[in-house]
Design a protein around this motif. Structure first.
Motif, PDB file in Angstrom:
ATOM      1  N   LEU A   1       0.848  -1.189   0.000  1.00 25.98           N
ATOM      2  CA  LEU A   1       0.000   0.000   0.000  1.00 25.98           C
ATOM      3  C   LEU A   1       0.881   1.235   0.000  1.00 25.98           C
ATOM      4  O   LEU A   1       1.945   1.255   0.625  1.00 25.98           O
ATOM      5  CB  LEU A   1      -0.891   0.017   1.243  1.00 25.98           C
ATOM      6  CG  LEU A   1      -1.805   1.247   1.396  1.00 25.98           C
ATOM      7  CD1 LEU A   1      -3.183   0.837   1.860  1.00 25.98           C
ATOM      8  CD2 LEU A   1      -1.205   2.296   2.307  1.00 25.98           C
ATOM      9  N   ARG A   2       0.404   2.265  -0.705  1.00 27.69           N
ATOM     10  CA  ARG A   2       1.016   3.592  -0.599  1.00 27.69           C
ATOM     11  C   ARG A   2      -0.097   4.623  -0.660  1.00 27.69           C
ATOM     12  O   ARG A   2      -1.140   4.402  -1.262  1.00 27.69           O
ATOM     13  CB  ARG A   2       2.042   3.849  -1.706  1.00 27.69           C
ATOM     14  CG  ARG A   2       1.448   4.177  -3.046  1.00 27.69           C
ATOM     15  CD  ARG A   2       2.504   4.579  -4.055  1.00 27.69           C
ATOM     16  NE  ARG A   2       1.880   4.672  -5.372  1.00 27.69           N
ATOM     17  CZ  ARG A   2       2.549   4.754  -6.502  1.00 27.69           C
ATOM     18  NH1 ARG A   2       3.867   4.753  -6.494  1.00 27.69           N
ATOM     19  NH2 ARG A   2       1.906   4.847  -7.647  1.00 27.69           N
ATOM     20  N   ILE A   3       0.161   5.738   0.009  1.00 31.72           N
ATOM     21  CA  ILE A   3      -0.754   6.870  -0.045  1.00 31.72           C
ATOM     22  C   ILE A   3       0.075   8.126  -0.243  1.00 31.72           C
ATOM     23  O   ILE A   3       1.130   8.290   0.383  1.00 31.72           O
ATOM     24  CB  ILE A   3      -1.640   6.966   1.225  1.00 31.72           C
ATOM     25  CG1 ILE A   3      -2.593   8.176   1.138  1.00 31.72           C
ATOM     26  CG2 ILE A   3      -0.810   6.991   2.489  1.00 31.72           C
ATOM     27  CD1 ILE A   3      -3.631   8.236   2.252  1.00 31.72           C
ATOM     28  N   GLY A   4      -0.389   8.953  -1.158  1.00 31.96           N
ATOM     29  CA  GLY A   4       0.205  10.267  -1.359  1.00 31.96           C
ATOM     30  C   GLY A   4      -0.800  11.315  -0.940  1.00 31.96           C
ATOM     31  O   GLY A   4      -1.942  11.307  -1.410  1.00 31.96           O
ATOM     32  N   GLY A   5      -0.393  12.170  -0.026  1.00 36.74           N
ATOM     33  CA  GLY A   5      -1.225  13.289   0.401  1.00 36.74           C
ATOM     34  C   GLY A   5      -0.629  14.563  -0.166  1.00 36.74           C
ATOM     35  O   GLY A   5       0.437  14.988   0.260  1.00 36.74           O
ATOM     36  N   TYR A   6      -1.283  15.116  -1.164  1.00 37.97           N
ATOM     37  CA  TYR A   6      -0.816  16.323  -1.839  1.00 37.97           C
ATOM     38  C   TYR A   6      -1.636  17.491  -1.290  1.00 37.97           C
ATOM     39  O   TYR A   6      -2.731  17.765  -1.759  1.00 37.97           O
ATOM     40  CB  TYR A   6      -0.982  16.182  -3.352  1.00 37.97           C
ATOM     41  CG  TYR A   6      -0.241  14.985  -3.904  1.00 37.97           C
ATOM     42  CD1 TYR A   6       1.067  15.102  -4.367  1.00 37.97           C
ATOM     43  CD2 TYR A   6      -0.845  13.726  -3.943  1.00 37.97           C
ATOM     44  CE1 TYR A   6       1.754  14.013  -4.866  1.00 37.97           C
ATOM     45  CE2 TYR A   6      -0.161  12.628  -4.442  1.00 37.97           C
ATOM     46  CZ  TYR A   6       1.127  12.771  -4.894  1.00 37.97           C
ATOM     47  OH  TYR A   6       1.808  11.676  -5.378  1.00 37.97           O
ATOM     48  N   TRP A   7      -1.086  18.144  -0.281  1.00 39.27           N
ATOM     49  CA  TRP A   7      -1.811  19.171   0.470  1.00 39.27           C
ATOM     50  C   TRP A   7      -1.632  20.531  -0.168  1.00 39.27           C
ATOM     51  O   TRP A   7      -0.537  20.897  -0.601  1.00 39.27           O
ATOM     52  CB  TRP A   7      -1.323  19.193   1.917  1.00 39.27           C
ATOM     53  CG  TRP A   7      -1.704  17.938   2.640  1.00 39.27           C
ATOM     54  CD1 TRP A   7      -1.026  16.752   2.631  1.00 39.27           C
ATOM     55  CD2 TRP A   7      -2.854  17.728   3.435  1.00 39.27           C
ATOM     56  NE1 TRP A   7      -1.689  15.817   3.378  1.00 39.27           N
ATOM     57  CE2 TRP A   7      -2.816  16.389   3.891  1.00 39.27           C
ATOM     58  CE3 TRP A   7      -3.917  18.541   3.823  1.00 39.27           C
ATOM     59  CZ2 TRP A   7      -3.806  15.858   4.706  1.00 39.27           C
ATOM     60  CZ3 TRP A   7      -4.892  18.000   4.645  1.00 39.27           C
ATOM     61  CH2 TRP A   7      -4.829  16.683   5.072  1.00 39.27           C
ATOM     62  N   TYR A   8      -2.721  21.278  -0.190  1.00 36.24           N
ATOM     63  CA  TYR A   8      -2.677  22.636  -0.714  1.00 36.24           C
ATOM     64  C   TYR A   8      -2.001  23.547   0.316  1.00 36.24           C
ATOM     65  O   TYR A   8      -1.928  23.207   1.491  1.00 36.24           O
ATOM     66  CB  TYR A   8      -4.093  23.097  -1.074  1.00 36.24           C
ATOM     67  CG  TYR A   8      -4.615  22.298  -2.248  1.00 36.24           C
ATOM     68  CD1 TYR A   8      -4.279  22.650  -3.546  1.00 36.24           C
ATOM     69  CD2 TYR A   8      -5.381  21.161  -2.051  1.00 36.24           C
ATOM     70  CE1 TYR A   8      -4.724  21.895  -4.629  1.00 36.24           C
ATOM     71  CE2 TYR A   8      -5.832  20.400  -3.128  1.00 36.24           C
ATOM     72  CZ  TYR A   8      -5.487  20.772  -4.406  1.00 36.24           C
ATOM     73  OH  TYR A   8      -5.917  20.017  -5.464  1.00 36.24           O
ATOM     74  N   PRO A   9      -1.472  24.686  -0.118  1.00 38.69           N
ATOM     75  CA  PRO A   9      -0.649  25.507   0.769  1.00 38.69           C
ATOM     76  C   PRO A   9      -1.333  25.901   2.072  1.00 38.69           C
ATOM     77  O   PRO A   9      -2.506  26.242   2.106  1.00 38.69           O
ATOM     78  CB  PRO A   9      -0.353  26.746  -0.065  1.00 38.69           C
ATOM     79  CG  PRO A   9      -0.451  26.290  -1.467  1.00 38.69           C
ATOM     80  CD  PRO A   9      -1.538  25.260  -1.463  1.00 38.69           C
ATOM     81  N   ARG A  10      -0.545  25.807   3.123  1.00 40.98           N
ATOM     82  CA  ARG A  10      -0.907  26.344   4.429  1.00 40.98           C
ATOM     83  C   ARG A  10       0.235  27.292   4.781  1.00 40.98           C
ATOM     84  O   ARG A  10       1.398  26.886   4.780  1.00 40.98           O
ATOM     85  CB  ARG A  10      -1.002  25.249   5.476  1.00 40.98           C
ATOM     86  CG  ARG A  10      -1.292  25.805   6.874  1.00 40.98           C
ATOM     87  CD  ARG A  10      -1.040  24.814   7.954  1.00 40.98           C
ATOM     88  NE  ARG A  10      -2.105  23.821   8.063  1.00 40.98           N
ATOM     89  CZ  ARG A  10      -2.028  22.764   8.858  1.00 40.98           C
ATOM     90  NH1 ARG A  10      -0.956  22.551   9.583  1.00 40.98           N
ATOM     91  NH2 ARG A  10      -3.023  21.906   8.923  1.00 40.98           N
ATOM     92  N   GLY A  11      -0.081  28.545   5.013  1.00 44.37           N
ATOM     93  CA  GLY A  11       0.964  29.519   5.285  1.00 44.37           C
ATOM     94  C   GLY A  11       1.881  29.727   4.094  1.00 44.37           C
ATOM     95  O   GLY A  11       3.053  30.047   4.246  1.00 44.37           O
ATOM     96  N   GLY A  12       1.341  29.497   2.882  1.00 49.03           N
ATOM     97  CA  GLY A  12       2.123  29.708   1.663  1.00 49.03           C
ATOM     98  C   GLY A  12       3.005  28.542   1.260  1.00 49.03           C
ATOM     99  O   GLY A  12       3.710  28.620   0.256  1.00 49.03           O
TER     100      GLY A  12
END
Length: 153
Positions: free
Chosen positions: A112-123
């Motif tokens: 299993l793999r998971i990629g969490g591509y998070w949108y900017p927090r604090g730029g």
């Protein structure tokens, strides 16, 4: 005629409310219907959680890939489980790895793999990755296909 392999599924086909939190959410599973190795991908481009300090919303594009062993996750229960993070306060790293570890616990996948591509927090965008090891030989494992964050550029 009903397939008795699916008798224990309680969420599929019923009006199921969004769980209050990820810890109490039920992840349902069914027997793997295939005997050849293969990969399953779930993409959740609108994942949300909240910052544990400020309570501000956080947004991510999650991509979950796994090679089943004996079990596959029932997709409605996965959708409800992921939705339970909507009011869950945790940092990006915790959310991403919690999801991966919970799926490993429930499914015992080959990989299993998971990629969490998070949108900017604090730029600053934050990408978080979790995997259980090397992918198995002979199974096609495509790239996750989520581009690095570029802003409006």
């Amino acid at each position: 005629m009903t397939d008795n392999r699916y008798e224990k599924l309680e969420q599929l086909g019923s009006d199921t409310p969004l769980p209050d939190n990820p810890e109490t959410a039920d992840l349902e599973r069914v027997a793997n219907p295939c005997d050849a190795p293969y990969m399953v991908r779930f993409a959740c481009p609108e994942f949300t959680s909240i910052c544990p300090v400020t309570g501000a919303p956080d947004f991510a594009h999650l991509v979950i890939d796994y090679v089943p062993r004996d079990w596959i996750v029932e997709s409605k229960s996965l959708k409800l489980y992921l939705g339970a993070y909507r009011n869950h306060g945790a940092f990006h790293e915790a959310c991403t790895t919690m999801i991966g570890q919970r799926l490993v616990k429930e499914l015992d996948p080959v990989w299993l793999r998971i990629g969490g591509y998070w949108y900017p927090r604090g730029g600053i965008p934050i990408d978080v990755f979790f995997a259980t090891g090397e992918p198995p030989a002979g199974v096609w494992i495509p790239e996750q296909g989520v581009a690095s964050y570029r802003g409006r550029g």
